[in-house]
Design an enzyme around this catalytic site. Structure first.
Site, PDB file in Angstrom:
ATOM      1  N   ASP A  89      -5.300   2.973  -3.961  1.00 18.82           N
ATOM      2  CA  ASP A  89      -6.534   3.036  -3.313  1.00 18.82           C
ATOM      3  C   ASP A  89      -6.850   4.097  -2.469  1.00 18.82           C
ATOM      4  O   ASP A  89      -8.008   4.396  -1.845  1.00 18.82           O
ATOM      5  CB  ASP A  89      -6.711   1.795  -2.648  1.00 18.82           C
ATOM      6  CG  ASP A  89      -5.914   1.290  -1.214  1.00 18.82           C
ATOM      7  OD1 ASP A  89      -4.904   2.381  -1.123  1.00 18.82           O
ATOM      8  OD2 ASP A  89      -6.242   0.397  -0.638  1.00 18.82           O
ATOM      9  N   ARG A  90      -6.009   4.750  -2.118  1.00 17.89           N
ATOM     10  CA  ARG A  90      -6.131   6.238  -1.151  1.00 17.89           C
ATOM     11  C   ARG A  90      -5.793   7.552  -1.955  1.00 17.89           C
ATOM     12  O   ARG A  90      -5.612   7.417  -3.092  1.00 17.89           O
ATOM     13  CB  ARG A  90      -4.728   6.025  -0.103  1.00 17.89           C
ATOM     14  CG  ARG A  90      -4.966   4.959   0.966  1.00 17.89           C
ATOM     15  CD  ARG A  90      -4.122   5.085   1.973  1.00 17.89           C
ATOM     16  NE  ARG A  90      -3.954   3.644   2.807  1.00 17.89           N
ATOM     17  CZ  ARG A  90      -4.023   3.668   3.995  1.00 17.89           C
ATOM     18  NH1 ARG A  90      -3.784   4.619   4.771  1.00 17.89           N
ATOM     19  NH2 ARG A  90      -4.020   2.472   4.520  1.00 17.89           N
ATOM     20  N   SER A  95       0.787  -1.196   0.050  1.00 12.72           N
ATOM     21  CA  SER A  95       0.126   0.028  -0.008  1.00 12.72           C
ATOM     22  C   SER A  95       0.817   1.190   0.013  1.00 12.72           C
ATOM     23  O   SER A  95       1.736   1.399  -0.955  1.00 12.72           O
ATOM     24  CB  SER A  95      -0.972   0.016   1.257  1.00 12.72           C
ATOM     25  OG  SER A  95      -1.910   1.053   1.088  1.00 12.72           O
ATOM     26  N   ASP A 133      -1.883   6.801  -3.604  1.00  9.78           N
ATOM     27  CA  ASP A 133      -0.538   6.201  -2.892  1.00  9.78           C
ATOM     28  C   ASP A 133      -0.308   5.072  -3.622  1.00  9.78           C
ATOM     29  O   ASP A 133      -0.519   4.850  -4.835  1.00  9.78           O
ATOM     30  CB  ASP A 133      -1.288   5.577  -1.503  1.00  9.78           C
ATOM     31  CG  ASP A 133      -2.279   4.345  -1.636  1.00  9.78           C
ATOM     32  OD1 ASP A 133      -2.943   4.500  -2.743  1.00  9.78           O
ATOM     33  OD2 ASP A 133      -2.313   3.580  -0.587  1.00  9.78           O
ATOM     34  N   LYS A 156     -11.619   0.293  -1.487  1.00 11.51           N
ATOM     35  CA  LYS A 156     -11.387   1.951  -1.638  1.00 11.51           C
ATOM     36  C   LYS A 156     -10.622   2.191  -2.757  1.00 11.51           C
ATOM     37  O   LYS A 156     -10.069   1.458  -3.460  1.00 11.51           O
ATOM     38  CB  LYS A 156     -10.591   2.567  -0.443  1.00 11.51           C
ATOM     39  CG  LYS A 156      -9.363   1.995   0.029  1.00 11.51           C
ATOM     40  CD  LYS A 156      -9.252   2.455   1.405  1.00 11.51           C
ATOM     41  CE  LYS A 156      -7.611   1.790   1.892  1.00 11.51           C
ATOM     42  NZ  LYS A 156      -7.970   0.740   2.527  1.00 11.51           N
TER      43      LYS A 156
END
Length: 620
Positions: free
Chosen positions: A347-348, A178, A343, A443
């Site tokens: 997903d961010r 991530s 990110d 997300k």
């Protein structure tokens, strides 16, 4: 590099045991399961949507040899809130990754993968190519029929979810740590998503961990490494690998969610300037096809748009600390009107206006409040709203005004998935820069950027050249005036010694057990204190010990959690929130408005005594 493996037995596709006593197997095709001695160069990844015809190749053999390789349990393979994350060098140790992948297959019912289709993608970080080869060969060894893998091993987390759903796959692997740094000395991670596209539930991740403690063999196939650089299908017997364009299915879905013409109208205006920072991460592969080719943004609006295995020596976490280049641009003289970043795995997101930061808690609330008007996918209105427990209560107020079902869940996107599958939830978010909807089961950073562009475009669709445009700041302040402002901040203390961090949480749990309503904490009166527990309204499963909460009578909250997203030590997170209905106070600096509560949070936890930390690593 060739190497030898000592084996007890070899399986063929008929699964009849053929013993080979005292045999060793020199395999020139396998990516080594023990990779510490290898030096991999940092690669510049080139992934773009392609209209060229994919190639197809078929192996001569109609059967594939399945090798049963003995192994032993390896400690430390318990997954966190989003998969297994460790330092790269840990995953490169002998059988470390292979054990976890085999344990996964041992944990799934055979009908969930036998002769089925699995998706494989990742954020492009260091070690992904080598890991992809291991995953492909173990999947084939366990009877998977087909792997769909993104070109160069690239596919963002939201795109993996989209492809699983579009292609009706049985599930998928995501190779990512991530927002954690990448490179030889940094982090790597792996997680599995189910057929709905959502992260595997705790019932499965707990089984995986249990199986890592008793694993004795790894099943792999003897095939050459797959060339991930070219689109096309490679077939070996009844097993095939298709290298696919990682953008197309995801882009098609987004075009069905948003009004691309509305957004294109905004981005083509001479009086509106847009910038997107891909942070040399996976969304670099998506930014040009979506923002430039489809929506007409200027090519120079994309910064750090080439995915790199070490993210350009950066930390691909879109917040005010690690996305400082974007922050400096947006807060500079005559900065752009709209800025965003995503990110490592896409997903961010972070949303900025000119000299204005939108907190993730406010962002999801504002998207929810404007979705029905501005986003065609929600033209009938959202089905329900949800947030993670530490996220501010701004979304609660939107749900109340719109008379929508509302859910408060533990941190971890998997908790939203059941609600979505049951038709109870449309829009949700986490304060950790994660926002999304039921178009997929993850997300989605680019989705959030497009949602915000849709809102700004809708507000300005009738504005003529020369008229003042409604800005990001205008939209946020109007929302505060309607709903009130939830001042919110998060203090992160990264890589604390685990022992001290755990002792601090146990100390706080002891305080909770002795607390009574009405007790005074400085100027604040306690309404209740607890260790958050959640019962899923769909399947009745219970998640306990999800964060220590102190909630006060004025609605203020202090929350303490240990994060499961790091690869080393423990990350202590402290969340501070205070509601302010007075419009005249809405433009106060959040740190100033929250200072009394922040001071209380630090003294109450005795954080310095337990961890030795005086200052947080990141303040959001």
């Amino acid at each position: 590099m060739a190497f030898s493996l000592k084996m007890d037995s070899v399986f063929f596709s008929t699964l009849k045991l053929t013993p080979l006593p005292n045999a060793s197997f020199s395999n020139r095709h396998f990516a080594s399961l023990s990779l510490l001695s290898r030096k991999f160069p940092i690669r510049r990844l080139s992934v773009k949507a392609s209209s060229s015809a994919p190639s197809t190749s078929t192996a001569n053999s109609q059967t594939i040899k399945i090798i049963s390789m003995p192994t032993k349990p390896i400690e430390g393979q318990k997954t966190g809130t989003s998969g297994l994350r460790k330092k790269v060098k840990v995953f490169m140790e002998e059988n470390y990754l292979a054990n976890w992948i085999q344990a996964l297959f041992n944990s799934l019912p055979p009908e969930d993968y036998k002769d089925g289709v699995l998706v494989l993608g990742g954020d492009g970080r260091y070690f992904n190519w080598e890991a992809a080869q291991i995953i492909i060969k173990i999947a084939a060894g366990n009877g998977v029929g087909k792997i769909l893998v993104g070109k160069e091993g690239i596919m963002s987390t939201p795109a993996v979810s989209a492809v699983i759903r579009k292609q009706k796959a049985n599930g998928g692997f995501i190779m990512s740590a991530s927002h954690n740094p990448g490179g030889p000395d940094y982090d790597w991670g792996i997680k599995f998503n189910y057929s709905s596209g959502q992260p595997a539930p705790e019932t499965i991740t707990d089984k995986i961990y249990g199986n890592t403690l008793s694993i004795s063999e790894i099943k792999m196939v003897d095939i050459p490494d797959i060339d991930l650089s070219c689109l096309g299908v490679t077939t070996y017997g009844n097993f095939s690998v298709e290298v696919v364009d990682p953008v197309s299915d995801y882009l098609e879905l987004l075009e069905n969610v948003f009004d691309f013409q509305l957004i294109k109208g905004l981005l083509s205006r001479s009086d509106f300037r847009f910038t997107f920072d891909a942070m040399h991460a996976v969304t670099g592969a998506y930014a040009k096809p979506i923002f430039v080719d489809k929506l007409g943004a200027s090519p120079d609006s994309i910064s750090n748009g080439v995915p790199l295995e070490d993210f350009g020596h950066g930390h691909p976490d879109p917040n005010l600390t690690y996305a400082k280049d974007l922050v400096n641009i947006m807060y500079g003289v005559n900065g752009p009107d709209f800025g965003a970043a995503s990110d490592g795995d896409g997903d961010r997101n972070m949303i900025l206006g000119r000299s204005f930061f939108v907190t993730p808690s406010d962002s999801v609330a504002i998207i929810a409040a404007n979705a029905q008007q501005a986003i065609p996918y929600f033209q009938s209105g959202p089905k329900g709203l949800a947030r993670s427990m530490p996220t501010s209560g701004a979304l609660d107020r939107v749900a109340e005004k719109l008379t929508l079902p509302f859910f408060e869940v533990p941190t971890g996107w998997k908790f939203f998935g059941n609600l979505m599958d049951a038709g109870k939830l449309s829009i949700c978010g986490e304060e950790s820069f994660g926002t999304g909807s039921d178009h997929i089961r993850e997300k989605d950073g680019i989705w959030a950027v497009l949602a915000w562009l849709s809102i700004i475009a809708y507000r300005n669709k009738d504005k003529k050249p020369g008229e003042k445009l409604a800005s990001v700041a205008d939209v946020v302040k109007e929302h505060w005036a309607t709903y009130g402002r939830n001042f919110f901040s998060r203090y992160d203390y990264e890589e604390c010694e685990s022992e001290g961090a755990n002792k601090m949480i146990e100390y706080l749990r002891d305080l909770v057990s002795k607390s009574k309503a009405g007790e005074k904490y400085g100027n604040y009166a306690l309404q209740f204190a607890d260790d958050f527990s959640y019962t899923d309204p769909v399947d009745g499963s219970v998640a306990s010990k999800q964060g220590v909460r102190f909630v006060f009578t004025d609605g203020s909250r202090i929350i303490y959690r240990l994060s499961g997203t790091g690869s080393a030590g423990a990350t202590v997170r402290i969340y501070i929130e205070q509601f302010e209905p007075d419009v005249s106070k809405h433009e106060m600096d959040a740190q100033a408005a929250l200072k009394p509560l922040i001071d209380l949070a630090l003294s109450l936890s005795k954080l310095k005594d337990f961890t030795g930390r005086e200052k947080p690593t990141v303040i959001t």
